[in-house]
Design an enzyme around this catalytic site. Structure first.
Site, PDB file in Angstrom:
ATOM      1  N   ASN A  45       0.832  -1.199   0.000  1.00 41.06           N
ATOM      2  CA  ASN A  45       0.000   0.000   0.000  1.00 41.06           C
ATOM      3  C   ASN A  45       0.868   1.251   0.000  1.00 41.06           C
ATOM      4  OD1 ASN A  45       0.896  -0.309   2.726  1.00 41.06           O
ATOM      5  ND2 ASN A  45      -0.714   1.105   3.358  1.00 41.06           N
ATOM      6  N   GLU A  47       0.247   5.326   1.342  1.00 42.14           N
ATOM      7  CA  GLU A  47      -0.634   6.308   1.976  1.00 42.14           C
ATOM      8  C   GLU A  47       0.030   7.671   1.931  1.00 42.14           C
ATOM      9  OE1 GLU A  47      -2.145   5.100   5.828  1.00 42.14           O
ATOM     10  OE2 GLU A  47      -1.906   2.996   5.233  1.00 42.14           O
ATOM     11  N   CYS A  55      -4.290   0.863  -2.201  1.00 40.66           N
ATOM     12  CA  CYS A  55      -4.205  -0.341  -1.374  1.00 40.66           C
ATOM     13  C   CYS A  55      -3.197  -1.334  -1.949  1.00 40.66           C
ATOM     14  CB  CYS A  55      -5.573  -0.997  -1.285  1.00 40.66           C
ATOM     15  SG  CYS A  55      -6.840   0.046  -0.545  1.00 40.66           S
ATOM     16  N   GLU A  57      -3.682  -4.428  -2.475  1.00 35.40           N
ATOM     17  CA  GLU A  57      -4.337  -5.287  -3.470  1.00 35.40           C
ATOM     18  C   GLU A  57      -4.233  -4.675  -4.871  1.00 35.40           C
ATOM     19  OE1 GLU A  57      -6.856  -5.890   0.340  1.00 35.40           O
ATOM     20  OE2 GLU A  57      -5.704  -4.271  -0.576  1.00 35.40           O
ATOM     21  N   CYS A  87     -11.094  -3.473   1.099  1.00 36.36           N
ATOM     22  CA  CYS A  87     -12.102  -2.417   1.129  1.00 36.36           C
ATOM     23  C   CYS A  87     -13.032  -2.574  -0.077  1.00 36.36           C
ATOM     24  CB  CYS A  87     -11.431  -1.041   1.127  1.00 36.36           C
ATOM     25  SG  CYS A  87     -10.609  -0.611  -0.433  1.00 36.36           S
ATOM     26  N   CYS A  90     -11.327  -2.149  -3.478  1.00 37.16           N
ATOM     27  CA  CYS A  90     -10.556  -3.335  -3.876  1.00 37.16           C
ATOM     28  C   CYS A  90     -11.470  -4.452  -4.371  1.00 37.16           C
ATOM     29  CB  CYS A  90      -9.709  -3.830  -2.707  1.00 37.16           C
ATOM     30  SG  CYS A  90      -8.337  -2.756  -2.297  1.00 37.16           S
TER      31      CYS A  90
END
Length: 128
Positions: A45, A47, A55, A57, A87, A90
């Site tokens: 990920n 951020e 993310c 994924e 989430c 995703c």
């Protein structure tokens, strides 16, 4: 491949990656996926400010797509201690990359998974 190996693969790439701002982070979550061809792809990920990160994924799916694959048998995201469910964004990406991924096993713990179909009952589908 067992789910334990997939989880360990995701956790191996988890770490604190240095970014330009102390408030930003990368690599706190790792993801690993197994394709229908038996290949494993990973991602981390990111951020950062303004919601432009993504993310783990998404990162793993991008790696898979670079190798011209779209079908995912199983996927897991984890940090050092916990399995992290995907989430909504995703979940939608998994489905929209390949509609056959509706049968993907999404691991919620080492012992428990749900199919993407169970996790995404009211998914977006284009109108015909």
């Amino acid at each position: 491949m067992t789910v334990e190996v997939l989880i360990e693969t995701a956790r191996k790439i988890v770490g604190k990656y240095q970014l330009s701002n102390a408030d930003f982070s990368a690599g706190t979550v790792g993801a690993a996926l197994l394709t229908s061809k038996g290949n494993v792809y990973t991602g981390i990920n990111i951020e950062v400010a303004c919601g432009i990160g993504f993310c783990a994924e998404h990162s793993a799916i991008a790696e898979m797509l670079k190798n011209r694959e779209t079908q995912i048998e199983m996927i897991v995201a984890a940090n050092a201690d916990t399995i992290i469910p995907p989430c909504g964004r995703c979940r939608e990406l998994l489905f929209q990359v390949d509609n056959k991924n509706i049968h993907t096993k999404v691991y919620l713990s080492t012992e428990h998974y749900m199919t993407l179909d169970e996790l995404l009952p009211n998914r977006w589908e284009p109108s015909i």
